[in-house]
Design an enzyme around this catalytic site. Structure first.
Site, PDB file in Angstrom:
ATOM      1  N   THR A  14       0.841  -1.259  -0.057  1.00 39.76           N
ATOM      2  CA  THR A  14      -0.187  -0.094   0.016  1.00 39.76           C
ATOM      3  C   THR A  14       0.729   1.335  -0.177  1.00 39.76           C
ATOM      4  OG1 THR A  14      -1.154  -1.136   1.509  1.00 39.76           O
ATOM      5  CG2 THR A  14      -1.962   0.948   1.041  1.00 39.76           C
ATOM      6  N   VAL A  15       1.739   1.256   0.965  1.00 39.09           N
ATOM      7  CA  VAL A  15       2.365   2.393   1.283  1.00 39.09           C
ATOM      8  C   VAL A  15       3.675   2.686  -0.203  1.00 39.09           C
ATOM      9  CG1 VAL A  15       4.058   3.958   2.682  1.00 39.09           C
ATOM     10  CG2 VAL A  15       2.533   2.149   3.405  1.00 39.09           C
ATOM     11  N   LYS A 107       9.290   1.127  11.746  1.00 39.43           N
ATOM     12  CA  LYS A 107       9.505   1.626  13.176  1.00 39.43           C
ATOM     13  C   LYS A 107      10.120   0.263  14.032  1.00 39.43           C
ATOM     14  CE  LYS A 107       5.562   1.296  11.746  1.00 39.43           C
ATOM     15  NZ  LYS A 107       4.355   1.428  11.136  1.00 39.43           N
ATOM     16  N   GLY A 189      -9.295  -6.569   8.058  1.00 37.13           N
ATOM     17  CA  GLY A 189      -7.519  -6.352   7.455  1.00 37.13           C
ATOM     18  C   GLY A 189      -6.748  -5.498   8.327  1.00 37.13           C
ATOM     19  N   LYS A 207       7.033   2.882  18.227  1.00 40.47           N
ATOM     20  CA  LYS A 207       6.748   4.372  17.980  1.00 40.47           C
ATOM     21  C   LYS A 207       7.390   5.357  18.980  1.00 40.47           C
ATOM     22  CE  LYS A 207       3.396   2.985  14.651  1.00 40.47           C
ATOM     23  NZ  LYS A 207       1.689   2.922  14.651  1.00 40.47           N
TER      24      LYS A 207
END
Lengths: 428, 428
Positions: A14-15, A107, A189, A207
């Site tokens: 996706t990214v 991360k 999802g 994070k």
């Protein structure tokens, strides 16, 4: 105009595809803002033939991300594969060693190998930027590293796992138990392949440890984050907390105290009418407190194609503009070894227990609390149909140690059934 | 370590002294983060002998800010005098011409001379940074210029004048009329020497025009901001809007539409439970909307010594780190001439009027609205002791033109007394 900045993108999920789309759709805009063209030279992913939402036929293909990282026509290695070790780590190292800057959304990798990678990058005169690794589209790494750079940071707080916040707010709005909403989230999802990364607080803990390093000038210390997931939060807790004017959030808090660096990621009660309390669904929020600036609150989408790709591109543009910012805001060699401290600062706590319907039951509980030095701010006993009564207590400020002592002694009173629940109330 | 970065600070009011304090108290921290020492070489202010909250005896003194700007031992000219023309402008020009970078908190100067100054700076290879000019400590200039640089910006909104928000929220909480709270604010020192800068929306309009230039890549067009102050907002409006679930804010909105650049700073209704609706007192909030990132909300102190000095220092550190970012995020010569467009996009509106206590009065009003194509979403008529009844109407989406036509026709119905009030309801 200077030469184009050439990206090598590893990971076309996706990214990755979101990043490709921005490069393709906003070429002119990016060039004006960055002062040079931004282009993609080469890409890499596990599956070359997968149907993708962007045309990547114009880019060179590498099966091996390490080979991508070493290419001579790549200036910036964009690592969007994920995973703390394996290919992501190997390729990032290769990129640094062959003189590339790195932009990553990873991360987990930085939480575990951040110090080593930052040192390596600086040795080679390269930068590692990771805006997309924390709180998705919210430019919080930049806010802390740049916008608040003149401040001694007092505290960093945040709701930084959208899935957990979705589960908690959905439990409340739909009146559903944890297990059911967890299953719902899995089917939508929303959960990582290993759901414990989300609901166990690990992802959010990663994070928090990255923000803490920037905020306090200390080496990333993910191992020292006190982690507690949301699995034991019941719909009852959510409702009862609501009655007392609170919401339950998986909240990260990092602060430097006289005893050392406190980092915890755990369920907390926050006032319902506070900005954190009002956060619904998958939205993230980070609160930064500095000695000069006071409190800054940032809110936005913590995940998703567009927001995360937006963060990736902000780092790419920073590099294109020629800025050279140390990974954690100061040279890695100057980062201090943090002294991890347990979060022992007193705070009010929320206690829930089931009390036997016997005369003097409440007195026995109150006595134990009093003997442990815990004073009661508010108490509520609910109407009950069976032989035990739900009792809620909001304490005045007290330490977790005192709470734990009291909880240990309660069974011996013979009036408490089941296991009492204690949750810290955070002042926000 | 490279040579220290030397500041020349013009203006030693609250913000100037706040900046000096940060430099003095955080020398080691700043050096670690900036990669070099940050020192003050020289200062300038109107009154040398005034008692100040920081020791400035170690700095060279200049009576004339232009002389300060020209000094050879100054790398960055920090302009904290204020005023759109006069000494601030002359000294800023002198600084640029003699090869200094400029950090300024001066929204008025940039709103009027920003394009000219940006061009001059770029001609001389210098930068002008102005984080402190917009929304105090909130790093919104950086969020827009850097954090969201990969986005086509859709809309920028904000409550950016703390004094106005203080007045509006104080009117509500204390139930006091505008004039009384205005006087209170004046006595508390919350108002500019010319209060119309605050309550007339000019100061906030300056800020909006600067953000719009960055967001849309257009030359600053403060003249094209549709300005309307808060002076005509009555305690009744605040109460009635509250009854309908809204708060009244002095809200800036800038967006690029097919017709051109819309910029308005005016009282608006926003949902009471929205982040903007919940903003109390002097706090500022800016909402940024980008095509990839979605909506980002930033909240913090919009004024005051610490917050504003924090913003000044973030720019100083950016320069110390070697970043060279164009004033408005892209070279000034590439900024487009904006086509100013009136804010004609349809929106729901709030109408308040006093209706004569006659049969058929409401029908007459409804007829006029209907004939102008305005349909009613909600309506409320309040109990009344005298011969006129307060009536509130929330319309469906309609244009301001239609509202204005309707308002013009209402007196002829003979059933409306006094002047009806119409306020736009902003979707946030």
């Amino acid at each position: 105009m200077p030469t184009p900045l050439r990206l090598g993108i590893a990971g076309l999920g996706t990214v990755g595809i979101g990043t490709v789309k921005i490069v393709q759709h906003h070429a002119a805009l990016l060039a004006r803002r960055a002062g040079r063209e931004i282009v993609v030279s080469a890409v890499s992913a596990r599956n070359r033939t997968k149907n993708r939402d962007a045309d990547i036929s114009g880019y060179a293909w590498e099966d091996d991300p390490v080979a991508l990282a070493r290419r001579e026509d790549v200036d910036v290695f964009v690592e969007l594969m994920g995973g703390s070790n394996g290919p992501a780590l190997a390729a990032t190292k290769a990129a640094i060693e062959t003189g590339k800057d790195v932009v990553t959304a990873n991360k987990a990798m930085l939480a575990i190998h951040g110090q080593k990678l930052a040192l390596a990058a600086e040795e080679h005169g390269r930068v590692i930027r990771f805006e997309a690794a924390v709180a998705g589209g919210i430019p919080v790494v930049k806010a802390l590293t740049e916008g608040l750079a003149g401040n001694e940071i007092r505290r960093v707080m945040g709701v930084m796992n959208g899935t957990c916040n979705y589960i908690l707010t959905r439990m409340e709005s739909a009146g559903l138990p944890y297990a059911e909403v967890f299953e719902e989230a899995r089917q939508l999802g929303y959960l990582e392949a290993d759901p414990n990364l989300d609901v166990g607080g690990i992802d959010a803990g990663h994070k928090l440890s990255l923000l803490a390093a920037i905020a306090f000038g200390t080496k990333v210390a993910f191992d020292a984050v006190e982690l507690e997931g949301i699995g034991r939060i019941s719909i009852d807790d959510i409702r009862r907390a609501g009655d007392m004017g609170y919401k339950i959030k998986l909240l990260g808090v990092a602060q430097m105290t006289g005893r050392g660096l406190e980092q915890r990621m755990s369920p907390c009660l926050v006032p319902a009418e506070s900005p954190l309390g009002q956060l619904q669904g998958g939205t993230n929020m980070v609160v930064l407190e500095g000695d000069s600036v006071g409190q800054i609150v940032l809110r936005g989408a913590g995940a998703g194609e567009g927001p995360t790709a937006s963060a990736v591109m902000s780092d790419v543009i920073e590099i294109a503009r020629g800025a050279r910012i140390s990974t954690f805001g100061q040279p890695a060699a100057t980062l201090a070894d943090p002294v991890p401290a347990k979060a022992t600062a007193p705070a009010p706590h929320y206690l829930r227990m089931a009390l036997s319907d016997k005369p003097g039951a409440l007195a026995k509980v109150a006595t134990v609390l009093g003997e442990e030095g815990i004073s009661i701010d508010r108490m509520r006993q609910y109407h009950h149909a069976d032989s035990t009564a739900p009792v809620l207590i909001v304490t005045h400020k007290t330490t977790r140690d005192a709470i734990d002592h009291a909880l240990k002694r309660l069974p011996a009173t013979g009036v408490v059934s089941g296991e009492p629940v204690a949750i810290r109330i955070e002042t926000v």
